[in-house]
Design a protein around this motif. Structure first.
Motif, PDB file in Angstrom:
ATOM      1  N   LEU A 104       0.841  -1.206   0.000  1.00  0.00           N
ATOM      2  CA  LEU A 104       0.000   0.000   0.000  1.00  0.00           C
ATOM      3  C   LEU A 104       0.874   1.253   0.000  1.00  0.00           C
ATOM      4  O   LEU A 104       0.622   2.196  -0.761  1.00  0.00           O
ATOM      5  CB  LEU A 104      -0.933  -0.001   1.219  1.00  0.00           C
ATOM      6  CG  LEU A 104      -1.799   1.239   1.390  1.00  0.00           C
ATOM      7  CD1 LEU A 104      -2.698   1.480   0.180  1.00  0.00           C
ATOM      8  CD2 LEU A 104      -2.644   1.151   2.667  1.00  0.00           C
ATOM      9  N   MET A 105       1.913   1.282   0.835  1.00  0.00           N
ATOM     10  CA  MET A 105       2.790   2.460   0.864  1.00  0.00           C
ATOM     11  C   MET A 105       3.474   2.655  -0.487  1.00  0.00           C
ATOM     12  O   MET A 105       3.611   3.783  -0.959  1.00  0.00           O
ATOM     13  CB  MET A 105       3.823   2.312   1.988  1.00  0.00           C
ATOM     14  CG  MET A 105       4.766   3.496   2.122  1.00  0.00           C
ATOM     15  SD  MET A 105       3.951   5.104   2.401  1.00  0.00           S
ATOM     16  CE  MET A 105       4.184   5.310   4.177  1.00  0.00           C
ATOM     17  N   ARG A 106       3.857   1.551  -1.138  1.00  0.00           N
ATOM     18  CA  ARG A 106       4.485   1.673  -2.463  1.00  0.00           C
ATOM     19  C   ARG A 106       3.503   2.310  -3.444  1.00  0.00           C
ATOM     20  O   ARG A 106       3.864   3.194  -4.228  1.00  0.00           O
ATOM     21  CB  ARG A 106       4.936   0.292  -2.955  1.00  0.00           C
ATOM     22  CG  ARG A 106       5.640   0.351  -4.317  1.00  0.00           C
ATOM     23  CD  ARG A 106       6.122  -1.035  -4.791  1.00  0.00           C
ATOM     24  NE  ARG A 106       6.916  -1.664  -3.765  1.00  0.00           N
ATOM     25  CZ  ARG A 106       6.691  -2.877  -3.242  1.00  0.00           C
ATOM     26  NH1 ARG A 106       5.674  -3.608  -3.686  1.00  0.00           N
ATOM     27  NH2 ARG A 106       7.461  -3.364  -2.307  1.00  0.00           N
ATOM     28  N   GLU A 107       2.251   1.889  -3.381  1.00  0.00           N
ATOM     29  CA  GLU A 107       1.254   2.414  -4.323  1.00  0.00           C
ATOM     30  C   GLU A 107       0.885   3.862  -3.983  1.00  0.00           C
ATOM     31  O   GLU A 107       0.645   4.673  -4.880  1.00  0.00           O
ATOM     32  CB  GLU A 107       0.042   1.470  -4.364  1.00  0.00           C
ATOM     33  CG  GLU A 107       0.471   0.097  -4.906  1.00  0.00           C
ATOM     34  CD  GLU A 107      -0.654  -0.916  -5.106  1.00  0.00           C
ATOM     35  OE1 GLU A 107      -1.827  -0.601  -4.813  1.00  0.00           O
ATOM     36  OE2 GLU A 107      -0.333  -2.036  -5.574  1.00  0.00           O
ATOM     37  N   ILE A 108       0.861   4.190  -2.696  1.00  0.00           N
ATOM     38  CA  ILE A 108       0.650   5.598  -2.302  1.00  0.00           C
ATOM     39  C   ILE A 108       1.755   6.468  -2.899  1.00  0.00           C
ATOM     40  O   ILE A 108       1.500   7.552  -3.441  1.00  0.00           O
ATOM     41  CB  ILE A 108       0.634   5.735  -0.753  1.00  0.00           C
ATOM     42  CG1 ILE A 108      -0.632   5.120  -0.167  1.00  0.00           C
ATOM     43  CG2 ILE A 108       0.765   7.206  -0.334  1.00  0.00           C
ATOM     44  CD1 ILE A 108      -0.616   5.004   1.371  1.00  0.00           C
ATOM     45  N   ALA A 109       2.995   5.994  -2.823  1.00  0.00           N
ATOM     46  CA  ALA A 109       4.123   6.772  -3.350  1.00  0.00           C
ATOM     47  C   ALA A 109       4.040   6.902  -4.869  1.00  0.00           C
ATOM     48  O   ALA A 109       4.265   7.986  -5.430  1.00  0.00           O
ATOM     49  CB  ALA A 109       5.444   6.123  -2.930  1.00  0.00           C
ATOM     50  N   GLN A 110       3.684   5.802  -5.539  1.00  0.00           N
ATOM     51  CA  GLN A 110       3.564   5.844  -7.006  1.00  0.00           C
ATOM     52  C   GLN A 110       2.493   6.841  -7.441  1.00  0.00           C
ATOM     53  O   GLN A 110       2.693   7.631  -8.355  1.00  0.00           O
ATOM     54  CB  GLN A 110       3.159   4.462  -7.544  1.00  0.00           C
ATOM     55  CG  GLN A 110       4.269   3.433  -7.551  1.00  0.00           C
ATOM     56  CD  GLN A 110       3.740   2.080  -8.059  1.00  0.00           C
ATOM     57  OE1 GLN A 110       2.789   1.541  -7.490  1.00  0.00           O
ATOM     58  NE2 GLN A 110       4.351   1.555  -9.104  1.00  0.00           N
ATOM     59  N   VAL A 111       1.350   6.763  -6.779  1.00  0.00           N
ATOM     60  CA  VAL A 111       0.234   7.626  -7.168  1.00  0.00           C
ATOM     61  C   VAL A 111       0.524   9.076  -6.794  1.00  0.00           C
ATOM     62  O   VAL A 111       0.215  10.008  -7.549  1.00  0.00           O
ATOM     63  CB  VAL A 111      -1.086   7.107  -6.536  1.00  0.00           C
ATOM     64  CG1 VAL A 111      -2.214   8.102  -6.703  1.00  0.00           C
ATOM     65  CG2 VAL A 111      -1.447   5.762  -7.163  1.00  0.00           C
ATOM     66  N   SER A 112       1.163   9.291  -5.645  1.00  0.00           N
ATOM     67  CA  SER A 112       1.548  10.660  -5.252  1.00  0.00           C
ATOM     68  C   SER A 112       2.488  11.269  -6.286  1.00  0.00           C
ATOM     69  O   SER A 112       2.326  12.427  -6.690  1.00  0.00           O
ATOM     70  CB  SER A 112       2.259  10.651  -3.891  1.00  0.00           C
ATOM     71  OG  SER A 112       1.410  10.178  -2.872  1.00  0.00           O
TER      72      SER A 112
END
Lengths: 139, 139
Positions: free
Chosen positions: B57-65
């Protein structure tokens, strides 16, 4: 050398240090409210941390969320990294109750902050240090 | 079987799926605003995901951010998992500008939502699909 932002310092009581983050108690008697601040210079966005740092941050968010929920038995944990006013990267972890003065809205801008009774903040700081297995900072 | 919450479905346009999360565009013309929803049943708190799920989830938050900041050139990204109204675990990722109608406050409860022009939402959805290398969902 990392230094805590002055406004964060003024608004909070120090709980202690996890491997990455300084753990702070936001001194607002309306809500049990912790703040995590990664102790690395020049961070503003989550994406300013590298992947390893973000993974550690997520681990510490989960630890602190579980500790806060376990102690307060709140109905919901709110987690947020906003930073529109204080630029230094920091993560809010807030225990929310269906009976709290802002529910179900987010806490910001709803009711005026008031300092907690010292006995109340001492109790929460002590409980968090115990749950997170961290000590008071020296000096 | 995971199903998207009805209120989230009603308020958003689907961007596509990352390995863990459905990526949604919140249809509010005031702000470029994405929402990530982990496609796993019965999640309410971040701590309902196991450690591996939280890391993803944190990886995807960073990608989307990064994708949202790169496309919008906003001044700040706001990230929040609140869930006081919609219980299904979801993470807001919002592009903030010093000129937007809520700045520097958080966006919630500040100004009335209005639907975006279709051309505007199409542009953002297309840009996010390209940046995240994800396609439209079938069927």
């Amino acid at each position: 050398m990392w230094q805590l932002d002055q406004q964060l310092r003024g608004d909070t009581i120090t709980v202690g240090d996890l491997p990455l983050c300084r753990v702070l108690l936001n001194d607002d008697g309306n809500y049990p409210w912790l703040i995590l601040v990664p102790r690395r210079e020049d961070l503003v966005e989550l994406t300013d941390l590298n992947e390893s740092g973000r993974t550690t941050l997520m681990r510490e968010i989960a630890q602190v969320s579980a500790a806060l929920k376990g102690h307060t038995r709140c109905h919901k944990i709110n987690v947020a990294a906003l930073g529109n006013v204080v630029a230094q990267l920091h993560v809010h972890i807030i225990a929310r109750f269906r009976t709290d003065p802002a529910w179900p809205n987010p806490v910001w801008g709803k009711v005026k902050r008031f300092p907690q009774e010292k006995a109340q903040s001492d109790l929460l700081v002590t409980a968090m240090r115990s749950a997170l297995q961290i000590g008071a900072l020296q000096g």
